[in-house]
Motif scaffolding. Structure first.
Motif, PDB file in Angstrom:
ATOM      1  N   LEU A 142      -0.549  19.261  -9.515  1.00 10.87           N
ATOM      2  CA  LEU A 142      -0.800  18.018  -8.801  1.00 10.87           C
ATOM      3  C   LEU A 142       0.503  17.291  -8.483  1.00 10.87           C
ATOM      4  CD1 LEU A 142      -2.599  15.729  -7.734  1.00 10.87           C
ATOM      5  CD2 LEU A 142      -2.759  14.874 -10.094  1.00 10.87           C
ATOM      6  N   PHE A 143       1.377  17.152  -9.479  1.00 11.45           N
ATOM      7  CA  PHE A 143       2.621  16.417  -9.263  1.00 11.45           C
ATOM      8  C   PHE A 143       3.584  17.178  -8.359  1.00 11.45           C
ATOM      9  CE2 PHE A 143       1.038  13.655 -12.477  1.00 11.45           C
ATOM     10  CZ  PHE A 143       1.698  12.458 -12.279  1.00 11.45           C
ATOM     11  N   TYR A 144       3.492  18.487  -8.366  1.00  9.84           N
ATOM     12  CA  TYR A 144       4.289  19.259  -7.418  1.00  9.84           C
ATOM     13  C   TYR A 144       3.827  18.953  -5.989  1.00  9.84           C
ATOM     14  CZ  TYR A 144       6.158  23.152  -4.735  1.00  9.84           C
ATOM     15  OH  TYR A 144       6.797  23.894  -3.780  1.00  9.84           O
ATOM     16  N   GLY A 145       2.516  18.886  -5.796  1.00  6.44           N
ATOM     17  CA  GLY A 145       1.988  18.552  -4.474  1.00  6.44           C
ATOM     18  C   GLY A 145       2.330  17.129  -4.077  1.00  6.44           C
ATOM     19  N   LEU A 146       2.232  16.181  -5.040  1.00  5.64           N
ATOM     20  CA  LEU A 146       2.556  14.792  -4.735  1.00  5.64           C
ATOM     21  C   LEU A 146       4.006  14.633  -4.314  1.00  5.64           C
ATOM     22  CD1 LEU A 146       0.718  12.910  -7.644  1.00  5.64           C
ATOM     23  CD2 LEU A 146      -0.027  13.128  -5.273  1.00  5.64           C
ATOM     24  N   ALA A 147       4.897  15.410  -4.956  1.00  4.24           N
ATOM     25  CA  ALA A 147       6.321  15.312  -4.619  1.00  4.24           C
ATOM     26  C   ALA A 147       6.588  15.684  -3.167  1.00  4.24           C
ATOM     27  CB  ALA A 147       7.130  16.216  -5.551  1.00  4.24           C
ATOM     28  N   GLN A 148       5.767  16.559  -2.597  1.00  2.00           N
ATOM     29  CA  GLN A 148       5.949  16.965  -1.208  1.00  2.00           C
ATOM     30  C   GLN A 148       5.512  15.866  -0.243  1.00  2.00           C
ATOM     31  OE1 GLN A 148       7.528  19.909  -1.382  1.00  2.00           O
ATOM     32  NE2 GLN A 148       7.043  19.724  -3.572  1.00  2.00           N
ATOM     33  N   PHE A 149       4.602  14.985  -0.701  1.00  3.55           N
ATOM     34  CA  PHE A 149       4.070  13.935   0.173  1.00  3.55           C
ATOM     35  C   PHE A 149       4.661  12.559  -0.096  1.00  3.55           C
ATOM     36  CE2 PHE A 149       0.528  17.018   0.101  1.00  3.55           C
ATOM     37  CZ  PHE A 149       0.392  17.221   1.479  1.00  3.55           C
ATOM     38  N   ASN A 150       5.492  12.449  -1.141  1.00  8.52           N
ATOM     39  CA  ASN A 150       5.922  11.126  -1.587  1.00  8.52           C
ATOM     40  C   ASN A 150       6.847  10.460  -0.570  1.00  8.52           C
ATOM     41  OD1 ASN A 150       6.382   8.866  -3.086  1.00  8.52           O
ATOM     42  ND2 ASN A 150       7.667   9.851  -4.628  1.00  8.52           N
ATOM     43  N   LEU A 151       6.269   9.570   0.238  1.00  7.24           N
ATOM     44  CA  LEU A 151       7.034   8.871   1.275  1.00  7.24           C
ATOM     45  C   LEU A 151       7.302   7.418   0.904  1.00  7.24           C
ATOM     46  CD1 LEU A 151       5.198  10.264   4.429  1.00  7.24           C
ATOM     47  CD2 LEU A 151       7.288  11.103   3.366  1.00  7.24           C
ATOM     48  N   GLY A 152       6.940   7.040  -0.301  1.00  8.33           N
ATOM     49  CA  GLY A 152       7.269   5.690  -0.752  1.00  8.33           C
ATOM     50  C   GLY A 152       6.142   4.691  -0.588  1.00  8.33           C
ATOM     51  N   TRP A 153       6.469   3.451  -0.925  1.00  4.43           N
ATOM     52  CA  TRP A 153       5.526   2.343  -0.981  1.00  4.43           C
ATOM     53  C   TRP A 153       5.849   1.354   0.124  1.00  4.43           C
ATOM     54  CZ3 TRP A 153       1.230   1.244  -3.744  1.00  4.43           C
ATOM     55  CH2 TRP A 153       0.815  -0.082  -3.823  1.00  4.43           C
ATOM     56  N   LEU A 154       4.821   0.897   0.831  1.00  2.07           N
ATOM     57  CA  LEU A 154       5.009  -0.062   1.915  1.00  2.07           C
ATOM     58  C   LEU A 154       4.595  -1.447   1.417  1.00  2.07           C
ATOM     59  CD1 LEU A 154       5.630  -0.695   4.905  1.00  2.07           C
ATOM     60  CD2 LEU A 154       3.223  -0.211   5.393  1.00  2.07           C
ATOM     61  N   ILE A 191       0.842  -1.189   0.000  1.00  2.00           N
ATOM     62  CA  ILE A 191       0.000   0.000   0.000  1.00  2.00           C
ATOM     63  C   ILE A 191       0.878   1.241   0.000  1.00  2.00           C
ATOM     64  CG2 ILE A 191      -1.996  -1.031   1.157  1.00  2.00           C
ATOM     65  CD1 ILE A 191      -0.931   0.156   3.770  1.00  2.00           C
ATOM     66  N   SER A 192       0.306   2.331  -0.485  1.00  2.00           N
ATOM     67  CA  SER A 192       0.967   3.626  -0.355  1.00  2.00           C
ATOM     68  C   SER A 192       0.660   4.168   1.038  1.00  2.00           C
ATOM     69  CB  SER A 192       0.459   4.593  -1.420  1.00  2.00           C
ATOM     70  OG  SER A 192       0.900   5.910  -1.159  1.00  2.00           O
ATOM     71  N   VAL A 193       1.698   4.576   1.755  1.00  2.00           N
ATOM     72  CA  VAL A 193       1.496   4.993   3.146  1.00  2.00           C
ATOM     73  C   VAL A 193       0.777   6.333   3.246  1.00  2.00           C
ATOM     74  CG1 VAL A 193       3.457   3.701   4.028  1.00  2.00           C
ATOM     75  CG2 VAL A 193       3.818   6.019   3.172  1.00  2.00           C
ATOM     76  N   ILE A 194       0.714   7.070   2.136  1.00  2.00           N
ATOM     77  CA  ILE A 194       0.053   8.372   2.195  1.00  2.00           C
ATOM     78  C   ILE A 194      -1.052   8.479   1.136  1.00  2.00           C
ATOM     79  CG2 ILE A 194       1.787   9.807   3.306  1.00  2.00           C
ATOM     80  CD1 ILE A 194       1.887   9.804  -0.339  1.00  2.00           C
ATOM     81  N   SER A 195      -1.609   7.326   0.728  1.00  2.00           N
ATOM     82  CA  SER A 195      -2.632   7.341  -0.319  1.00  2.00           C
ATOM     83  C   SER A 195      -3.880   8.126   0.096  1.00  2.00           C
ATOM     84  CB  SER A 195      -3.019   5.912  -0.700  1.00  2.00           C
ATOM     85  OG  SER A 195      -3.571   5.227   0.404  1.00  2.00           O
ATOM     86  N   LEU A 196      -4.193   8.119   1.399  1.00  2.00           N
ATOM     87  CA  LEU A 196      -5.364   8.861   1.858  1.00  2.00           C
ATOM     88  C   LEU A 196      -5.205  10.347   1.550  1.00  2.00           C
ATOM     89  CD1 LEU A 196      -8.045   8.997   3.389  1.00  2.00           C
ATOM     90  CD2 LEU A 196      -6.745   9.190   5.520  1.00  2.00           C
ATOM     91  N   LEU A 197      -4.061  10.915   1.862  1.00  2.00           N
ATOM     92  CA  LEU A 197      -3.821  12.340   1.622  1.00  2.00           C
ATOM     93  C   LEU A 197      -3.705  12.639   0.136  1.00  2.00           C
ATOM     94  CD1 LEU A 197      -1.239  13.161   4.447  1.00  2.00           C
ATOM     95  CD2 LEU A 197      -3.643  13.792   4.363  1.00  2.00           C
ATOM     96  N   THR A 198      -2.955  11.804  -0.589  1.00  2.00           N
ATOM     97  CA  THR A 198      -2.729  12.083  -2.012  1.00  2.00           C
ATOM     98  C   THR A 198      -4.013  11.960  -2.820  1.00  2.00           C
ATOM     99  OG1 THR A 198      -2.014   9.781  -2.293  1.00  2.00           O
ATOM    100  CG2 THR A 198      -0.306  11.438  -1.973  1.00  2.00           C
ATOM    101  N   ASN A 199      -4.877  11.003  -2.459  1.00  2.00           N
ATOM    102  CA  ASN A 199      -6.146  10.880  -3.173  1.00  2.00           C
ATOM    103  C   ASN A 199      -7.088  12.036  -2.862  1.00  2.00           C
ATOM    104  OD1 ASN A 199      -6.737   8.222  -4.852  1.00  2.00           O
ATOM    105  ND2 ASN A 199      -5.337   7.668  -3.199  1.00  2.00           N
TER     106      ASN A 199
END
Length: 769
Positions: free
Chosen positions: A450-462, A398-406
């Motif tokens: 959108l991708f600029y915002g995603l880059a700030q939250f991108n903590l990787g894949w669990l 799962i993506s650890v920050i999928s809730l925020l990114t979605n």
């Protein structure tokens, strides 16, 4: 009411009857099929005498089973005559040409629909992916006469890895081909290519052209790898693949536009059914433009059924609609049951219904601005929790920050990017230059933000190991417990449920140690482990777009929660050392052993050296000296033993070195298992070498359709002559050996670990022509 109940019972039992297509190890034979059919006829006669829902359910269940299995048999029978054949075909191009400079590209795959085969009767068209190498570039709609050498789709088969065989079967795209000759018969372009040609000059101006092409034409071939990785790690990749959500947006967008236009139409022309049908036509056009890929086709079929049920049946619940839609889809195509996207779509809809009925949002005043924010948070959080079981089963993580990114991506894509793309596409079709350019720019700008915002939250894949999958249903249980308030009266039951969920974490490892030869195509990768730590013997190949380490080895290690403690490299050919750099980046503490003095060895691979690891002893038998660039003759030969069973790992050792080992060690070479040298090449596996080892089991790593036609027929015959058991990854997939105190067991991915009828079918095909 009884009739409605019967229809819903028929629908759900038919769907359940199709489910075995996912789990069957083999399809029923004709005799078995007719026997089951006869039993159903007898049950039907009983039902005529005595009406009963139980008999009805059994009959429909059997009907679903017979329909799905016969559908699979018929499809395989229609494809088998064209496998590994040189054919002259007449075919129409399906793939839209979207590349900037197609003429200068290297070989690439183009999808055709075969409409005629020379000297053969063709009952229906079928898709064929051709590896194109001609200087002329095909465009959608053109008709070509092709001379091709066909092959069946092949892929790796390992625990934790992507099942390309199931994917190919689900999409009914089993055949690929190598181009021999091509002649253009008709250069008339399809409407899809014409529409694309009008939009491409605008799309090609922007940096996010890969994503724009994915959303407009469902062409994901030009996605930038960095963008693809970010979408996967942030959990928004589903928004960039054409699915039911996009079809539904087009429907509602069309509905809204047409509704606005009806203000100038007399009231008698303002018919909601007519407006819905016109909006449905807009959704169908978009689905057709994207190539009617399986998810889009399923979505448009589901939308069609939903519109019909919506305006013809007035008392159906959401559950009834979903139930009937799924059943009708499986009547059209039972192979949908094999599709991960089908399961995701159906499961997401079921989660939405369950969430809205079992845990609805408390009623806020609709005048409050915060109401919509709470509604979005409730929906997204609920979906994130309830989708966990399917997410883990399909993606193993799962993506650890999928809730925020979605929460960021869904409003951006659905309210800005996608509507802007639809308006821009219409403007491009009608050649409204300034309007089209403006809306393409709006879409590009929204993606950039959108991708600029995603880059700030991108903590990787669990990545989540398989042992934890059962815990993912905790979200469902939590909703049920809260809704029913059973914790007030049945807290003991709740405790037992939680204990059952935790049981997989407490399960002991049922082997002392294990060896897995992974299916990495033409290459070698062996994992020796005890359920916690692992030692790798070779790391597979690296190629232009990835490596076996990324696609096979790492997913396998993560699935079993293994940490690499050491790496042994047999020699420095790409198919053995290609994944080393990637593995060492992931496991920087792992030590290295090789026969090359140019590598950062902690342990040199020299004959006579040995070391112990987790009750295993690793004895080095070859080479006798280190070299700068280790080749086949310098392969690091290691005998791994637990005192009772032993495995001889040989890399690409050749005949001359085999003779030397026989002279040096003689009967000390005797091993229970043998990794066949040099992928079964005739340059190795000499009679004296095999005689002195005398293994109970030998296994070779090679790929289907390899250019060297390995394993060699002479070597295969040699093993048969010596009565040595012999297994090939190209047929079996991953080969696993399990060791305990006094016993061992072999399992193969195709045979025991994950036996499926489609795996069995692929495995029965020849390794090479």
């Amino acid at each position: 009411m009884r009739q409605s109940y019967s229809i819903d019972l028929i629908a759900i039992m038919f769907s359940v009857g199709c489910l075995p297509l996912m789990f069957l190890a083999s399809l029923p034979s004709d005799k078995q099929w007719y026997l089951i059919g006869s039993l159903l006829v007898i049950l039907s006669l009983f039902r005529l005498i005595k009406m009963g829902n139980v008999l009805l359910a059994i009959n429909v269940l059997g009907l679903g089973f017979l329909w799905s299995t016969q559908y699979a048999n018929q499809y395989l029978n229609s494809i088998e005559p064209y496998i590994d054949k040189t054919l002259v075909v007449t075919a129409q191009v399906d793939t839209i040409d979207t590349h900037l400079d197609s003429a200068e590209r290297s070989a690439y795959y183009i999808k055709f629909s075969v409409i005629d085969i020379a000297d053969s009767d063709l009952s229906s068209t079928f898709p064929l992916s051709v590896l194109w190498s001609d200087r002329l570039t095909p465009k959608a709609g053109q008709i070509w006469q092709l001379t091709v050498k066909t092959r069946v789709v092949h892929g790796y088969l390992n625990e934790g890895g992507f099942d390309s065989q199931r994917f190919a079967m689900a999409n009914k795209n089993l055949l690929t081909a190598k181009l021999i000759n091509a002649n253009l018969l008709d250069d008339k372009l399809s409407l899809r290519q014409t529409v694309a040609d009008r939009a491409l000059p605008y799309i090609n101006l922007f940096s996010y052209r890969g994503i724009l092409l994915a959303l407009v034409l469902s062409d994901r071939s030009q996605l930038v790898e960095q963008q693809r990785l970010m979408m996967m790690q942030t959990g928004i990749a589903h928004l960039m693949a054409i699915s039911g959500m996009h079809i539904l947006i087009v429907f509602y967008f069309s509905f809204f536009i047409i509704k606005l236009m009806t203000f100038v139409i007399p009231q008698r022309g303002n018919n909601i059914i007519v407006i819905s049908l016109v909006a449905w036509g807009g959704a169908l056009f978009y689905a057709w433009l994207t190539g009617l890929n399986p998810p889009a086709l399923r979505a448009i079929l589901a939308l069609t059924i939903w519109i019909y049920l919506r305006y013809r049946c007035y008392h159906l619940t959401s559950w009834q609609k979903v139930n009937r839609i799924i059943a009708i889809l499986l009547v059209f195509d039972p192979f949908m049951i094999l599709s991960e996207s089908f399961w995701l779509s159906c499961y997401a809809v079921i989660c939405l219904i369950f969430l809205s009925q079992w845990l609805p949002l408390p009623k806020f005043s609709r005048r409050k601005k915060r109401y919509y924010l709470f509604r979005l948070l409730h929906l997204q959080f609920g979906l994130t929790v309830l989708l966990l079981p399917m997410q883990l089963l399909i993606f193993q993580g799962i993506s650890v920050i999928s809730l925020l990114t979605n929460l960021l991506a869904i409003p951006c894509i659905t309210l800005v990017t996608f509507p802007a793309i639809l308006i821009a596409l219409l403007a491009s079709i009608f050649d409204l230059f300034h309007l089209a350019l403006w809306w393409w720019y709006v879409a590009e700008t929204s993606l950039s933000g959108l991708f600029y915002g995603l880059a700030q939250f991108n903590l990787g894949w669990l990545t989540v190991p398989a042992d934890f999958y059962l815990l993912s249903v905790s979200g469902w249980l939590l909703v049920i417990v809260i809704r029913t308030e059973c914790w007030r009266r049945f807290n003991l039951t709740v405790g037992i449920i939680l204990l059952m969920l935790a049981c997989p974490l407490l399960q002991p490892i049922n082997y002392q140690w294990r060896l897995d030869m992974l299916d990495v195509g033409h290459g070698l990768a062996i994992v020796i482990h005890d359920g916690r730590g692992a030692i790798l013997y070779d790391t597979g190949a690296q190629w232009q777009t990835g490596s076996a380490a990324e696609r096979v080895i790492i997913p396998f290690l993560q699935r079993h929660r293994l940490t690499v403690e050491g790496i042994i490299i047999s020699h420095q050919h790409n198919d053995h050392i290609g994944g080393l750099a990637f593995i060492t980046r992931r496991y920087p503490k792992a030590w290295l052993m090789s026969s090359s003095n140019q590598l950062a060895n902690r342990y040199p691979c020299l004959a006579g050296n040995s070391f112990s690891w987790q009750n295993l002893t690793f004895n080095v038998l070859w080479p006798t000296k280190l070299v700068d660039n280790a080749q086949n003759q310098d392969s690091c030969v290691v005998q791994v033993t637990d005192g009772q069973f032993s495995v001889l790992l040989t890399g690409d050792l050749e005949r001359k070195q085999e003779y030397q080992l026989v002279l040096n060690y003689r009967h000390k070479l005797a091993s229970t298992f043998l990794q066949t040298p040099h992928h079964g090449s005739n340059t190795s596996s000499s009679y004296p070498f095999l005689y002195h080892i005398n293994p109970k089991l030998s296994f070779v790593s090679t790929s289907r359709y390899n250019g060297w036609k390995l394993p060699s027929d002479k070597v295969t015959e040699r093993y048969k002559t010596l009565k040595l058991d012999y297994h090939v990854t190209a047929k079996t997939g991953q080969i696993s050996l399990f060791f305990n105190n006094s016993t061992w067991q072999m399992k193969t991915m195709r045979g025991q670990i994950n036996p499926k009828w489609y795996h069995d079918w692929f495995g029965s095909l020849p390794i090479y022509e």
